[in-house]
Design an enzyme around this catalytic site. Structure first.
Site, mmCIF file in Angstrom:
data_model
loop_
_atom_site.group_PDB
_atom_site.id
_atom_site.type_symbol
_atom_site.label_atom_id
_atom_site.label_comp_id
_atom_site.label_asym_id
_atom_site.label_seq_id
_atom_site.Cartn_x
_atom_site.Cartn_y
_atom_site.Cartn_z
ATOM 1 N N GLY A 166 2.007 0.574 15.897
ATOM 2 C CA GLY A 166 3.309 0.596 16.189
ATOM 3 C C GLY A 166 4.408 -0.889 15.522
ATOM 4 O O GLY A 166 5.217 -1.870 16.390
ATOM 5 N N ASN B 51 6.592 -0.794 12.987
ATOM 6 C CA ASN B 51 7.498 -0.619 13.135
ATOM 7 C C ASN B 51 8.639 -0.570 14.178
ATOM 8 O O ASN B 51 9.430 -0.981 14.005
ATOM 9 C CB ASN B 51 8.240 0.521 12.541
ATOM 10 C CG ASN B 51 7.691 0.376 10.826
ATOM 11 O OD1 ASN B 51 8.841 -0.334 9.991
ATOM 12 N ND2 ASN B 51 6.476 0.939 10.099
ATOM 13 N N HIS C 274 9.074 7.118 6.666
ATOM 14 C CA HIS C 274 7.940 7.617 5.896
ATOM 15 C C HIS C 274 7.457 6.521 4.603
ATOM 16 O O HIS C 274 8.868 6.451 3.922
ATOM 17 C CB HIS C 274 8.548 8.670 4.965
ATOM 18 C CG HIS C 274 7.393 9.631 3.908
ATOM 19 N ND1 HIS C 274 6.450 10.175 4.691
ATOM 20 C CD2 HIS C 274 7.145 9.808 3.044
ATOM 21 C CE1 HIS C 274 5.722 10.851 3.626
ATOM 22 N NE2 HIS C 274 5.638 10.146 2.724
ATOM 23 N N THR D 84 14.497 17.247 9.257
ATOM 24 C CA THR D 84 15.376 17.967 9.174
ATOM 25 C C THR D 84 13.937 19.123 9.298
ATOM 26 O O THR D 84 12.808 18.770 9.353
ATOM 27 C CB THR D 84 15.946 18.157 7.477
ATOM 28 O OG1 THR D 84 15.353 17.912 6.685
ATOM 29 C CG2 THR D 84 17.727 18.056 7.471
ATOM 30 N N ASP E 254 9.640 15.357 5.584
ATOM 31 C CA ASP E 254 10.022 14.533 5.267
ATOM 32 C C ASP E 254 10.489 14.892 4.104
ATOM 33 O O ASP E 254 10.322 14.758 2.687
ATOM 34 C CB ASP E 254 8.301 13.951 4.514
ATOM 35 C CG ASP E 254 7.212 13.403 5.077
ATOM 36 O OD1 ASP E 254 7.165 13.367 6.595
ATOM 37 O OD2 ASP E 254 5.433 13.515 4.954
ATOM 38 N N GLU F 286 9.192 -2.151 5.098
ATOM 39 C CA GLU F 286 9.343 -1.707 5.955
ATOM 40 C C GLU F 286 9.353 -1.676 7.124
ATOM 41 O O GLU F 286 11.124 -1.435 7.946
ATOM 42 C CB GLU F 286 7.968 -0.473 6.547
ATOM 43 C CG GLU F 286 6.946 0.560 5.884
ATOM 44 C CD GLU F 286 6.848 1.717 6.050
ATOM 45 O OE1 GLU F 286 6.805 1.844 7.576
ATOM 46 O OE2 GLU F 286 5.208 2.086 5.726
HETATM 47 C C1 GRF Z 1 3.968 3.584 8.972
HETATM 48 O O1 GRF Z 1 2.926 2.921 7.004
HETATM 49 C C2 GRF Z 1 5.082 4.319 8.874
HETATM 50 O O2 GRF Z 1 5.831 4.670 7.097
HETATM 51 C C3 GRF Z 1 4.024 5.770 8.522
HETATM 52 O O3 GRF Z 1 2.980 5.118 9.263
HETATM 53 C C4 GRF Z 1 2.560 4.146 9.473
HETATM 54 C C5 GRF Z 1 2.857 3.554 10.777
HETATM 55 O O4 GRF Z 1 2.402 2.339 10.804
HETATM 56 N N1 GRF Z 1 4.742 6.938 9.096
HETATM 57 P P1 GRF Z 1 2.801 1.091 12.631
HETATM 58 O O5 GRF Z 1 2.526 2.528 13.771
HETATM 59 O O6 GRF Z 1 4.488 1.154 12.515
HETATM 60 O O7 GRF Z 1 2.287 0.451 12.699
#
Ligand code: GRF
Length: 230
Positions: A22, A24, A119, A151, A155, A184
């Protein structure tokens, strides 16, 4: 111009779905608090009880829930249970952040224009898994991430913003993944702040972001000393 997808006197509510660490999700929670968005992360929900991001979210006082996909006979039953948990928090937007489940068409339609994903590739290149390996095999010079509306096609969906990083000589999948993850953590919180501030609308299936000149985020190289260049 169409109305923004969110505009309300009350604070914007996000529910974030994760399956793992987690990072992000953490970057969004931190930016929301540090930058004082008119928004809150109302809950973090996972399909895995061992997702380490859940502990971090709980430590921040954010409600967490687990909906174990193995407890359900099929995707339809799982998605229905997941939607019940999500809807209890009355979100304006549901943010997928490393949520490793394919969602049913009914689920996606239920959250039409409210379901967002990140993604790790420059879509439409490299959908699916193993994006960093795919990028290395294709020999591309740039790679990155995409934040998009979800959608029913995996992806796919209107692109809100993208972050671009170089592919460097000698890159391994891990090195490239780390560079992409860095961007990201810039792109996803920025998009969430646009949503919270009601800047995002959809016009004829394309994203328009008000008061934002650029929806592209470019990687900047760490400072290199002159000695290293010699
Ligand atoms: C990220 O690279 C995201 O783009 C992908 O899975 C990874 C998740 O990383 N869908 P985190 O759990 O947010 O560290």
């Amino acid at each position: 111009m169409k109305a923004p997808l969110f505009s309300s006197a009350r604070r914007c509510r996000f529910v974030i779905l994760i399956s793992g660490r987690g990072s992000n999700m953490q970057s969004i929670v931190r930016a929301c608090r540090e930058q004082g968005w008119p928004a809150e992360v109302a809950a973090v929900i996972s399909n895995r009880e061992d997702a380490s991001g859940l502990q971090w979210a709980a430590s921040q006082g954010i409600p967490t829930r687990v909906v174990p996909h193995r407890d359900y006979a099929d995707r339809v039953a799982f998605d229905a249970a997941l939607a019940r948990e999500i809807d209890a928090f009355e979100p304006d937007f549901v943010l997928l952040a490393g949520f490793m489940r394919i969602l049913t068409e009914d689920f996606v339609r239920h959250y039409a224009d409210r379901l967002i994903n990140i993604h790790p590739s420059l879509l439409p290149l490299f959908p699916g898994l193993g994006t960093h390996r795919q990028a290395l095999e294709a020999g591309v010079a740039v790679h990155g991430c995409t934040v998009h509306f979800v959608t029913p096609v995996l992806d796919h969906g209107p692109i809100i913003a993208q972050g671009v990083v170089p592919v460097m000589p000698g890159d391994t999948e891990d090195a490239l993944a780390e560079r992409v993850l860095g961007i990201e953590h810039v792109v996803y919180p920025t998009v969430a702040s646009w949503l919270a501030h009601g800047k995002v609308s959809l016009e004829a299936g394309k994203v328009v972001v008000r008061d934002v000149a650029d929806r592209a985020f470019l990687w900047s190289a760490p400072a290199v000393s002159l000695e290293k260049c010699a």
